[in-house]
Write a protein that holds these residues in place. Structure first.
Motif, PDB file in Angstrom:
ATOM      1  N   GLY A  83       0.739  -0.735  -0.252  1.00  0.00           N
ATOM      2  CA  GLY A  83      -0.461  -0.092   0.178  1.00  0.00           C
ATOM      3  C   GLY A  83       1.088   1.233   0.182  1.00  0.00           C
ATOM      4  N   ALA A 104      -6.028   4.585  -3.317  1.00  0.00           N
ATOM      5  CA  ALA A 104      -6.592   3.033  -2.804  1.00  0.00           C
ATOM      6  C   ALA A 104      -6.364   2.607  -4.573  1.00  0.00           C
ATOM      7  CB  ALA A 104      -7.574   3.184  -2.113  1.00  0.00           C
ATOM      8  N   SER A 105      -5.805   3.181  -5.831  1.00  0.00           N
ATOM      9  CA  SER A 105      -5.422   2.022  -6.934  1.00  0.00           C
ATOM     10  C   SER A 105      -4.989   0.679  -6.255  1.00  0.00           C
ATOM     11  CB  SER A 105      -4.627   3.528  -7.560  1.00  0.00           C
ATOM     12  OG  SER A 105      -5.201   4.106  -7.746  1.00  0.00           O
ATOM     13  N   HIS A 106      -3.829   1.012  -6.265  1.00  0.00           N
ATOM     14  CA  HIS A 106      -3.570  -0.582  -5.470  1.00  0.00           C
ATOM     15  C   HIS A 106      -4.062  -1.872  -5.300  1.00  0.00           C
ATOM     16  CE1 HIS A 106      -3.434   1.261  -1.734  1.00  0.00           C
ATOM     17  NE2 HIS A 106      -3.900   0.442  -1.106  1.00  0.00           N
ATOM     18  N   ARG A 107      -4.891  -1.466  -4.752  1.00  0.00           N
ATOM     19  CA  ARG A 107      -5.740  -2.453  -4.110  1.00  0.00           C
ATOM     20  C   ARG A 107      -6.694  -3.095  -5.241  1.00  0.00           C
ATOM     21  NH1 ARG A 107      -9.295   1.093   0.333  1.00  0.00           N
ATOM     22  NH2 ARG A 107      -8.056   1.330   1.477  1.00  0.00           N
ATOM     23  N   ARG A 108      -6.845  -2.514  -6.602  1.00  0.00           N
ATOM     24  CA  ARG A 108      -7.630  -3.723  -7.658  1.00  0.00           C
ATOM     25  C   ARG A 108      -6.161  -3.978  -8.551  1.00  0.00           C
ATOM     26  NH1 ARG A 108      -7.560   1.843 -10.567  1.00  0.00           N
ATOM     27  NH2 ARG A 108      -8.373   3.715  -9.177  1.00  0.00           N
ATOM     28  N   LYS A 109      -6.805  -5.202  -8.957  1.00  0.00           N
ATOM     29  CA  LYS A 109      -6.289  -6.500  -9.150  1.00  0.00           C
ATOM     30  C   LYS A 109      -5.741  -6.112 -10.553  1.00  0.00           C
ATOM     31  CE  LYS A 109      -9.454 -10.162  -6.578  1.00  0.00           C
ATOM     32  NZ  LYS A 109     -10.383 -11.140  -7.376  1.00  0.00           N
ATOM     33  N   CYS A 132      -1.512   8.751  -2.497  1.00  0.00           N
ATOM     34  CA  CYS A 132      -2.970   7.276  -2.691  1.00  0.00           C
ATOM     35  C   CYS A 132      -3.717   8.152  -3.064  1.00  0.00           C
ATOM     36  CB  CYS A 132      -2.257   6.497  -1.497  1.00  0.00           C
ATOM     37  SG  CYS A 132      -3.028   4.801  -2.197  1.00  0.00           S
TER      38      CYS A 132
END
Length: 76
Positions: free
Chosen positions: A28, A69-74, A67
């Motif tokens: 994250g 929260a784009s890191h949460r997308r698969k 951030c």
């Protein structure tokens, strides 16, 4: 006016003597107690006066360097 030889710390010294807390979230963002001034690699400076700032570590954010929260997308 700061000279180019000054580091970001020399340009904007902290008003208190307490160290700034930085938390690295695995997979994250990097969380930094604010307010902060970020010096980017292209020479621009971004300032946030929030009490905590999430800095993107994956470069997928539409609001980079912050951030979203784009890191949460698969990834496919």
């Amino acid at each position: 006016m700061p000279t180019e030889s000054q580091t970001p710390r020399e340009r904007s010294p902290r008003r208190d003597s307490q160290p700034r807390r930085v938390t690295v979230v695995p997979g994250g963002p990097v969380l930094i107690e604010g307010p902060v001034e970020l010096c980017l690699d292209d020479g621009t400076t971004v300032v946030s006066d929030r009490f905590q700032v999430a800095v993107c570590a994956c470069r997928r954010s539409r609001t980079y360097p912050f951030c979203d929260a784009s890191h949460r997308r698969k990834r496919r």
